[in-house]
Write a protein that holds these residues in place. Structure first.
Motif, PDB file in Angstrom:
ATOM      1  N   ILE A 200       0.834  -1.209   0.000  1.00  0.00           N
ATOM      2  CA  ILE A 200       0.000   0.000   0.000  1.00  0.00           C
ATOM      3  C   ILE A 200       0.861   1.247   0.000  1.00  0.00           C
ATOM      4  O   ILE A 200       0.576   2.230  -0.684  1.00  0.00           O
ATOM      5  CB  ILE A 200      -0.971  -0.024   1.209  1.00  0.00           C
ATOM      6  N   GLN A 201       1.949   1.180   0.738  1.00  0.00           N
ATOM      7  CA  GLN A 201       2.907   2.287   0.745  1.00  0.00           C
ATOM      8  C   GLN A 201       3.398   2.570  -0.669  1.00  0.00           C
ATOM      9  O   GLN A 201       3.481   3.708  -1.108  1.00  0.00           O
ATOM     10  CB  GLN A 201       4.092   1.925   1.649  1.00  0.00           C
ATOM     11  N   THR A 202       3.714   1.487  -1.394  1.00  0.00           N
ATOM     12  CA  THR A 202       4.205   1.639  -2.768  1.00  0.00           C
ATOM     13  C   THR A 202       3.147   2.270  -3.662  1.00  0.00           C
ATOM     14  O   THR A 202       3.445   3.147  -4.477  1.00  0.00           O
ATOM     15  CB  THR A 202       4.611   0.263  -3.340  1.00  0.00           C
ATOM     16  N   VAL A 203       1.905   1.805  -3.494  1.00  0.00           N
ATOM     17  CA  VAL A 203       0.810   2.434  -4.251  1.00  0.00           C
ATOM     18  C   VAL A 203       0.759   3.918  -3.942  1.00  0.00           C
ATOM     19  O   VAL A 203       0.632   4.758  -4.836  1.00  0.00           O
ATOM     20  CB  VAL A 203      -0.551   1.766  -3.922  1.00  0.00           C
ATOM     21  N   GLY A 204       0.862   4.222  -2.655  1.00  0.00           N
ATOM     22  CA  GLY A 204       0.847   5.634  -2.257  1.00  0.00           C
ATOM     23  C   GLY A 204       1.980   6.403  -2.908  1.00  0.00           C
ATOM     24  O   GLY A 204       1.799   7.536  -3.390  1.00  0.00           O
ATOM     25  N   GLN A 205       3.152   5.761  -2.954  1.00  0.00           N
ATOM     26  CA  GLN A 205       4.317   6.401  -3.592  1.00  0.00           C
ATOM     27  C   GLN A 205       4.006   6.691  -5.056  1.00  0.00           C
ATOM     28  O   GLN A 205       4.288   7.770  -5.580  1.00  0.00           O
ATOM     29  CB  GLN A 205       5.529   5.463  -3.458  1.00  0.00           C
ATOM     30  N   ASN A 206       3.446   5.709  -5.745  1.00  0.00           N
ATOM     31  CA  ASN A 206       3.099   5.894  -7.158  1.00  0.00           C
ATOM     32  C   ASN A 206       2.119   7.053  -7.334  1.00  0.00           C
ATOM     33  O   ASN A 206       2.306   7.909  -8.191  1.00  0.00           O
ATOM     34  CB  ASN A 206       2.488   4.619  -7.754  1.00  0.00           C
ATOM     35  N   ILE A 207       1.070   7.026  -6.525  1.00  0.00           N
ATOM     36  CA  ILE A 207       0.069   8.095  -6.665  1.00  0.00           C
ATOM     37  C   ILE A 207       0.696   9.461  -6.379  1.00  0.00           C
ATOM     38  O   ILE A 207       0.464  10.431  -7.094  1.00  0.00           O
ATOM     39  CB  ILE A 207      -1.147   7.835  -5.729  1.00  0.00           C
ATOM     40  N   ALA A 208       1.511   9.468  -5.301  1.00  0.00           N
ATOM     41  CA  ALA A 208       2.151  10.753  -4.950  1.00  0.00           C
ATOM     42  C   ALA A 208       2.990  11.264  -6.101  1.00  0.00           C
ATOM     43  O   ALA A 208       3.079  12.469  -6.358  1.00  0.00           O
ATOM     44  CB  ALA A 208       2.998  10.567  -3.704  1.00  0.00           C
ATOM     45  N   ASN A 209       3.645  10.375  -6.841  1.00  0.00           N
ATOM     46  CA  ASN A 209       4.543  10.770  -7.934  1.00  0.00           C
ATOM     47  C   ASN A 209       3.923  10.667  -9.310  1.00  0.00           C
ATOM     48  O   ASN A 209       4.628  10.545 -10.301  1.00  0.00           O
ATOM     49  CB  ASN A 209       5.812   9.913  -7.874  1.00  0.00           C
ATOM     50  N   ALA A 210       2.572  10.662  -9.316  1.00  0.00           N
ATOM     51  CA  ALA A 210       1.901  10.485 -10.609  1.00  0.00           C
ATOM     52  C   ALA A 210       2.338  11.539 -11.618  1.00  0.00           C
ATOM     53  O   ALA A 210       2.319  11.317 -12.824  1.00  0.00           O
ATOM     54  CB  ALA A 210       0.397  10.539 -10.405  1.00  0.00           C
ATOM     55  N   ASN A 211       2.680  12.704 -11.123  1.00  0.00           N
ATOM     56  CA  ASN A 211       3.057  13.778 -12.046  1.00  0.00           C
ATOM     57  C   ASN A 211       4.521  14.142 -11.977  1.00  0.00           C
ATOM     58  O   ASN A 211       4.928  15.185 -12.476  1.00  0.00           O
ATOM     59  CB  ASN A 211       2.212  15.021 -11.750  1.00  0.00           C
ATOM     60  N   THR A 212       5.333  13.308 -11.354  1.00  0.00           N
ATOM     61  CA  THR A 212       6.756  13.613 -11.257  1.00  0.00           C
ATOM     62  C   THR A 212       7.440  13.283 -12.571  1.00  0.00           C
ATOM     63  O   THR A 212       7.296  12.178 -13.086  1.00  0.00           O
ATOM     64  CB  THR A 212       7.397  12.797 -10.126  1.00  0.00           C
ATOM     65  N   GLU A 213       8.159  14.249 -13.060  1.00  0.00           N
ATOM     66  CA  GLU A 213       8.895  14.070 -14.319  1.00  0.00           C
ATOM     67  C   GLU A 213       9.935  12.977 -14.144  1.00  0.00           C
ATOM     68  O   GLU A 213      10.721  12.991 -13.196  1.00  0.00           O
ATOM     69  CB  GLU A 213       9.571  15.398 -14.674  1.00  0.00           C
ATOM     70  N   GLY A 214       9.951  12.050 -15.076  1.00  0.00           N
ATOM     71  CA  GLY A 214      10.998  11.028 -15.052  1.00  0.00           C
ATOM     72  C   GLY A 214      10.703   9.864 -14.115  1.00  0.00           C
ATOM     73  O   GLY A 214      11.462   8.918 -14.021  1.00  0.00           O
ATOM     74  N   TYR A 215       9.584   9.921 -13.395  1.00  0.00           N
ATOM     75  CA  TYR A 215       9.271   8.858 -12.438  1.00  0.00           C
ATOM     76  C   TYR A 215       8.785   7.630 -13.185  1.00  0.00           C
ATOM     77  O   TYR A 215       8.047   7.717 -14.154  1.00  0.00           O
ATOM     78  CB  TYR A 215       8.194   9.345 -11.471  1.00  0.00           C
ATOM     79  N   ALA A 216       9.249   6.472 -12.753  1.00  0.00           N
ATOM     80  CA  ALA A 216       8.737   5.213 -13.308  1.00  0.00           C
ATOM     81  C   ALA A 216       7.975   4.499 -12.204  1.00  0.00           C
ATOM     82  O   ALA A 216       8.454   4.400 -11.071  1.00  0.00           O
ATOM     83  CB  ALA A 216       9.894   4.362 -13.799  1.00  0.00           C
ATOM     84  N   ARG A 217       6.801   4.016 -12.539  1.00  0.00           N
ATOM     85  CA  ARG A 217       5.961   3.399 -11.491  1.00  0.00           C
ATOM     86  C   ARG A 217       6.640   2.167 -10.907  1.00  0.00           C
ATOM     87  O   ARG A 217       7.372   1.453 -11.588  1.00  0.00           O
ATOM     88  CB  ARG A 217       4.575   3.037 -12.031  1.00  0.00           C
ATOM     89  N   GLN A 218       6.369   1.994  -9.614  1.00  0.00           N
ATOM     90  CA  GLN A 218       6.996   0.867  -8.917  1.00  0.00           C
ATOM     91  C   GLN A 218       5.936  -0.190  -8.618  1.00  0.00           C
ATOM     92  O   GLN A 218       4.797   0.126  -8.309  1.00  0.00           O
ATOM     93  CB  GLN A 218       7.638   1.364  -7.612  1.00  0.00           C
ATOM     94  N   ARG A 219       6.367  -1.416  -8.732  1.00  0.00           N
ATOM     95  CA  ARG A 219       5.414  -2.529  -8.515  1.00  0.00           C
ATOM     96  C   ARG A 219       6.034  -3.465  -7.505  1.00  0.00           C
ATOM     97  O   ARG A 219       7.228  -3.784  -7.609  1.00  0.00           O
ATOM     98  CB  ARG A 219       5.158  -3.251  -9.825  1.00  0.00           C
ATOM     99  N   VAL A 220       5.233  -3.873  -6.579  1.00  0.00           N
ATOM    100  CA  VAL A 220       5.746  -4.773  -5.534  1.00  0.00           C
ATOM    101  C   VAL A 220       5.727  -6.206  -6.042  1.00  0.00           C
ATOM    102  O   VAL A 220       4.721  -6.680  -6.560  1.00  0.00           O
ATOM    103  CB  VAL A 220       4.859  -4.641  -4.284  1.00  0.00           C
ATOM    104  N   GLN A 221       6.861  -6.871  -5.944  1.00  0.00           N
ATOM    105  CA  GLN A 221       6.922  -8.291  -6.324  1.00  0.00           C
ATOM    106  C   GLN A 221       6.916  -9.103  -5.033  1.00  0.00           C
ATOM    107  O   GLN A 221       7.854  -9.035  -4.250  1.00  0.00           O
ATOM    108  CB  GLN A 221       8.216  -8.603  -7.068  1.00  0.00           C
ATOM    109  N   MET A 222       5.797  -9.777  -4.823  1.00  0.00           N
ATOM    110  CA  MET A 222       5.762 -10.608  -3.607  1.00  0.00           C
ATOM    111  C   MET A 222       6.007 -12.046  -3.982  1.00  0.00           C
ATOM    112  O   MET A 222       5.691 -12.474  -5.085  1.00  0.00           O
ATOM    113  CB  MET A 222       4.388 -10.484  -2.942  1.00  0.00           C
TER     114      MET A 222
END
Lengths: 567, 635
Positions: A21-43
């Motif tokens: 959930i933290q990672t999802v939050g990170q993605n949402i927080a950086n939805a508009n960050t230039e150069g950001y690549a979305r992160q996916r949790v590998q469980m």
């Protein structure tokens, strides 16, 4: 397997899903960050317990948080960005240049030239009319001012572009410093390559910096096995591991114009960028602006040589009582060929004609000029020896500033010049109309401005003699520009035409490149960009699992309590 | 790390970027149309349409230029028309003068009528001067380039011309200069008499002679020449930077291949090389060697160049003339009407000095180098005056060719330039002492000596009459050798005045007719004012022959004016055609500029509204697209 193992399982589940959930939050927080690549949790499931009859799962662990990125696409995107930056600057440069060379609304050089020739036509029709003469001086002044104005416009262009270069270079240095620092941090965070790729956020930052850098400069990015990237511009390394090569601004000057060369700090060589804003700016400053200035200078030079060559051999409604040359020599005792005159002097002669204003008689003296053996002082001496000996009222000398001065101390004796096959009169600026050497310093002879009756309209006839003016008008159609292939007008229009073609081309290419860039960016974003809806669904997923894990914990807790209470 | 991309993912970025890009495009198109409408021009900058803009600017310049030409054409037309009407007036006056003159040749004319006619002619002259001094827009029409100087002035019984012979020109088209004035000299004969010097003054060539002055002013095609010495040696010498004969000689000498210098007669170049058989040739089809007079093959060790014929310049020295022999500098005496002066050439150096001396002598004469640059002429600007040049104690006049031996005096210079009439058929009849009649036809005679020869070679003259030009005097002497009883008599045929004009009319005394002094003077040029003045004088003196000659002079002047008027008329017509054509072209060009460069407002406004609609639609759809996300719908 004990209940405590189940507790552990719950704990692991809660933890993992919290992280998710933290990672999802990170993605949402950086939805508009230039150069950001979305992160996916590998469980992945934790190693199971061997219970003999079965292998029982023990929980879940986060194997890695993956950054969804395609280096190839990133590289394409940077290249597209460089291309766009390059063309955007190119387009801007041409737009600025066109503003200087715009004759469409009138008021440009084409119109000035035209009005100048029209004033000559009026003078040709009525050489005896003082109004026509003053009008010619006015129009000539406008022509000269227009040349100045355009030259100054080109200089401003050059200077503005140079300022942009300075600011771009400063940005590049800031970015390469940042990248170098990030390199160090990433290598440390990834334990020198043992855990390659886990420093996701640092890598995103670095990608953002690399993206911004590619706008300024076309770069090649190569990642090494330790996680640091090498940034190259052509064959020059700008960043290697944690070391950055700074770009230096080396102030130079070209005559009276100052500019900056861009050099690499480590070897002092000039940087030759292949693309990006810097490439376009350097080309704009060193190629486009210079071509334009050269064109203006050529037009000025045409006036200074061809037009003056006619003027020096004519006379106006009055002749000279005193004349001073307009182009100084470096020293009056140096031979003319090496005395720094702006135009070449050949072996030949010029005719000096003395006029008796009383009875109208004329005396012609032929003064020989040999640029290889004669100095300016020698020319003055020759005039004194030949003319002065018969007529001591005529005195020739050289001033301390290296100018030739000829004077008649008698009001009834004036002088003028005739045939000159040595080009001395034009080179030294004796009896010329236009003074100067290029578009910046071209001016009118103050002598004629103060007394327009001295404008050399005729060839020695009466006050209505317009022989020389007709020759000047013929210059309009003479191929004196572009290595004797074009007239003034054709040359100027060719210059504007070329500018227009290049500008149109730049606009077209820029538009195309915008589309390309957009397309590549979309591709990149399609892979690495954040989709908030997607994240929302993931959020629900992880929330559910978290809730489930919490419930499970509750149940195991209940089981434990039952067990404990039954003892 | 490479991960396969799914093409169906729509990122946040792509949702908004597409919309933004489209909106920008719409706005840009809208803005472009707005600029076109508000400026009225299709193109705001060269890059909007480089080829079109370049054409438009070029056309604009063409229009400006041709508007100016139209104005010039109008000015030229006005000037020519003003000149034309003055010529008409003068033509009418010549008619009146002639009528007056003809009346006085009648038998009914008396001294009184002639003297009244003379007074009328005098006031007619004043009228004519006023016409010739007309102005147009503050410029004297007939003064040449001296547009602020009154061209004609009455000086006693003469009329002096104070203008020059430089007609003004205006540009009426590209590289088309048009003469829009007529000089007084051309139309009314401002220069009324002239004396021209020897055919070729033969100025000596010096090292300072400009190449452009050679070959009668044709100059030299400067390029390279090739010299072969016949011993296997060849040299190509580049003369393209040579400006004077001295340069040519220096360049050849500098090559070390041969030696160059001036020839003995100072009119050519010599090239020599000991023991060689020289060939001097042009190179690559140029004319350099030929023009320098040294294009010779198989010349042996010395090439003696031919005459390179330089023209006379104001800076040529008197000592250079006649192949370097120079001229006697005692000077000349000029008599022109009532004016006269002795002009001493002692101490004068150049042609310019001499011209200055003559031109400031106050004799109403203008001396100058002739148009072909070969000799010097002295002309009188005093219409009606008789111009005579005499020696001033030396041989200057003869050296220059202004004074010629008696037998070489051209017939048209006799009788103060009024010449000798040569009519149709036989002009006078000699009756020898033995009664034989000899009818002499003057055709073919141009000098006094020719006349004597004609008489002597007449088939009937042999053994009867001999004629000689008296040495040192300007007259003929006829001697009768027939030995007959009568006296030699010379009489006119058909009333022709030839015999009288030759000074031999009448009867011999002692078998000899001593002809009268024939008063040679300058050749009279066609001049209306000269005609008027001659008529005035002849009316005053009452000499019918002279009245006749004056009338003939007026006839010639009238023809001249009619010719000039026809030229003017032709010129005006040509200007009208030019004006019409230029105007038409200009209007067409203007239309073209408008079509190519002006905004079609109707079209532009329609497109503008179209773009506006599209823009609004874009905005609306954008609003719908950028809508709430899933998050709004989750609890």
């Amino acid at each position: 397997m004990s209940l405590f193992a189940s507790l552990n399982l719950a704990r692991l589940a809660l933890g993992a899903h919290q992280t998710a959930i933290q990672t999802v939050g990170q993605n949402i927080a950086n939805a508009n960050t230039e150069g950001y690549a979305r992160q996916r949790v590998q469980m992945s499931p934790t190693p199971s317990d061997d219970m003999v009859f079965a292998r029982v799962g023990t929980g879940v662990q986060i194997e890695r948080i993956e950054r969804i990125v395609d280096e190839h696409l990133e590289g394409n995107l940077r290249d597209a960005r460089s291309g766009l930056g390059d063309l955007a600057e190119r387009l801007r440069t041409f737009n600025l240049a066109e503003a200087v060379f715009n004759d469409l609304g009138g008021g440009g050089l084409s119109e000035s030239l035209s009005q100048f020739f029209e004033a000559l036509e009026d003078l040709s029709n009525n050489p005896e009319d003082p109004t026509a003469r003053s009008e010619l001086v006015v129009q000539s002044g406008t022509l000269v001012e227009t040349l100045h104005f355009m030259d100054s416009g080109v200089r401003s262009l050059r200077s503005n572009v140079d300022d942009d270069i300075v600011s771009v270079v400063q940005n590049i240095n800031r970015l390469t410093t940042e990248i170098a620092e990030l390199n160090a941090k990433i290598v440390e965070a990834e334990d020198g390559g043992l855990n390659l790729g886990i420093a996701n956020n640092l890598r995103s930052q670095r990608d953002a910096a690399l993206g911004e850098l590619s706008d300024h400069l076309e770069i090649k990015v190569i990642e090494n096995s330790r996680g640091a990237v090498q940034v190259l511009s052509g064959n020059d390394a700008l960043v290697v591991n944690s070391r950055q090569t700074e770009l230096l601004l080396d102030p130079r000057s070209d005559g009276d114009i100052s500019y900056h060369d861009v050099r690499l700090a480590d070897n002092g060589q000039k940087l030759k960028p292949k693309g990006g804003r810097l490439a376009a700016l350097l080309d704009g400053r060193d190629s486009v602006a210079v071509t334009l200035r050269t064109a203006l200078d050529e037009i000025a030079s045409g006036l200074l040589t061809e037009f003056n060559a006619i003027h020096v051999q004519g006379e106006g409604s009055k002749r000279y009582s005193e004349v001073q040359s307009l182009n100084a020599v470096t020293s009056p005792n140096v031979v003319l060929a090496e005395a720094g005159l702006p135009f070449a002097v050949e072996n030949g002669r010029f005719d000096f004609q003395l006029v008796n204003e009383g009875d109208g008689t004329r005396e012609t003296y032929t003064i020989a000029v040999d640029p290889q053996t004669m100095t300016l002082s020698d020319v003055a001496a020759a005039i004194n020896a030949q003319v002065g000996s018969d007529h001591p009222e005529i005195v020739a000398g050289v001033t301390v500033d290296g100018l030739l001065e000829i004077e008649s101390t008698s009001t009834s004796l004036t002088f003028t010049f005739r045939e000159d096959d040595s080009n001395f009169l034009v080179a030294a600026g004796v009896g010329t109309f236009f003074s100067g050497t290029n578009a910046r310093n071209i001016d009118l002879s103050q002598l004629v401005v103060d007394d327009p009756s001295l404008f050399a309209s005729g060839a020695g006839g009466g006050i209505g003699d317009n022989t020389r003016v007709l020759e000047m008008l013929a210059l309009r159609d003479a191929p004196v520009m572009g290595k004797s292939s074009m007239t003034f007008e054709e040359f100027y229009q060719a210059t504007i035409g070329e500018l227009g073609v290049q500008g149109a081309e730049a606009r077209e290419l820029h538009s195309n490149q915008e589309a390309i860039f957009l397309s590549v960016k979309n591709q990149r974003e399609a892979l690495s960009g954040v989709n908030v809806d997607e994240e929302a669904i993931s959020l629900i997923q992880f929330q559910r699992a978290y809730q489930g894990a919490a419930r499970f914990l509750n149940v195991v807790d209940g089981l434990l309590e039952t067990l404990i209470n039954s003892v | 790390m490479a991960v396969h991309a799914s093409t169906f993912r729509v990122s946040e970025f792509s949702q908004t970027s597409g919309v933004l890009a489209q909106l920008r495009q719409n706005l840009s198109a809208l803005s472009e149309k707005q600029q076109q409408i508000s400026s009225g021009q299709l193109y705001q900058r060269p890059s909007d349409g480089p080829l079109a803009v370049r054409r438009l600017i070029s056309w604009d310049r063409w229009i400006d230029r041709h508007e100016k030409y139209e104005a010039n054409i109008s000015l030229a037309t006005s000037r020519l028309s003003a000149a034309e009407s003055s010529l008409d007036d003068l033509h009418e006056m010549i008619g009146r003068a002639r009528d007056l003159g003809l009346q006085q040749i009648n038998a009914s004319a008396t001294e009184e009528t002639r003297s009244n006619a003379a007074i009328e002619i005098s006031s007619l002259i004043d009228e004519a001067v006023t016409v010739a001094n007309r102005q147009f827009a503050d410029r004297y029409l007939f003064a040449g380039s001296q547009v602020k100087t009154t061209p004609f002035e009455r000086v006693g019984e003469y009329v002096a011309y104070q203008g020059d012979e430089l007609a003004s020109r205006v540009e009426i088209g590209v590289r088309t200069a048009f003469e829009d004035s007529v000089t007084g000299a051309h139309a009314f004969g401002g220069m009324s008499t002239e004396i021209v010097g020897a055919e070729d003054s033969q100025p000596a060539v010096t090292t300072g002679t400009r190449l452009s002055d050679l070959n009668g002013g044709r100059g030299v095609d400067v390029g390279a020449i090739e010299i072969r010495d016949g011993l296997g040696g060849v040299a190509t010498i580049d003369l393209s930077r040579a400006k004077t004969v001295g340069d040519v000689i220096d360049f050849v000498n500098d090559s070390g291949f041969a030696i160059a210098g001036m020839n003995a007669t100072s009119n050519g170049i010599v090239i020599s090389k000991g023991g060689a058989n020289l060939d001097v040739m042009n190179v690559n089809g140029n004319r350099t060697a030929t023009d320098l007079g040294i294009a010779v093959l198989d010349a042996g060790p010395t090439v003696i160049g031919g005459d390179i014929d330089p023209i006379v310049r104001s800076t040529t020295t008197l000592a250079q003339l006649r192949g370097g022999a120079g001229v006697d500098q005692s000077g000349i005496t000029i008599r022109n009407g009532d004016l006269s002066a002795e002009i001493d050439f002692t101490g004068l150096e150049t042609i310019e000095d001499m011209l200055n001396a003559i031109n400031t002598s106050g004799t109403g004469t203008r001396a100058e180098i002739t148009g072909d640059g070969k000799t010097l002429s002295v002309r009188s600007v005093l219409a009606g005056a008789d111009l005579v040049i005499e020696e001033n104690g030396g041989t200057t006049g003869r050296d220059f060719g202004w004074i010629v031996a008696s037998e070489d005096i051209p017939l048209d210079q006799l009788n103060r330039g009024l010449g000798v009439v040569n009519g149709e058929g036989a002009d006078f009849r000699m009756t020898a002492s033995d009664g034989t009649t000899i009818d002499v036809e003057m055709d073919g005679a141009s000098t006094l000596g020719d006349v004597a020869e004609l008489i002597n070679q007449h088939p009937d003259s042999a053994g009867r009459v001999t004629a000689v030009v008296v040495a040192g005097e300007n007259r003929l002497r006829l001697t009768d050798i027939a030995g007959g009883a009568g006296e030699l008599v010379v009489a006119p045929i058909n009333g022709a005045h030839t015999a009288a004009q030759l000074g031999i009319q009448g009867a011999a005394t002692g078998g000899v007719i001593e002809g009268a002094d024939l008063q040679p003077g300058g050749t009279r040029l066609v001049s209306a004012f000269d005609g008027f003045a001659l008529l005035f004088r002849s009316l005053a003196s009452g000499d019918v022959g002279e009245i006749g000659r004056a009338i003939r002079a007026l006839d010639d002047a009238e023809d001249k004016i009619l010719n000039v008027r026809a030229e003017l008329g032709g010129g005006i017509r040509r200007l009208e055609i030019s004006a019409r054509r230029t105007e038409l072209e200009r209007l067409q060009m203007r239309e073209l500029v408008s079509k190519e460069g002006d905004t079609d407002l109707a079209e532009a406004i329609v497109l503008f509204e179209q773009h506006q609609t599209i823009y609004q639609a874009s905005l609306q759809t954008a609003a719908t697209l950028v809508q709430p996300s899933l998050l709004d719908f989750l609890g």
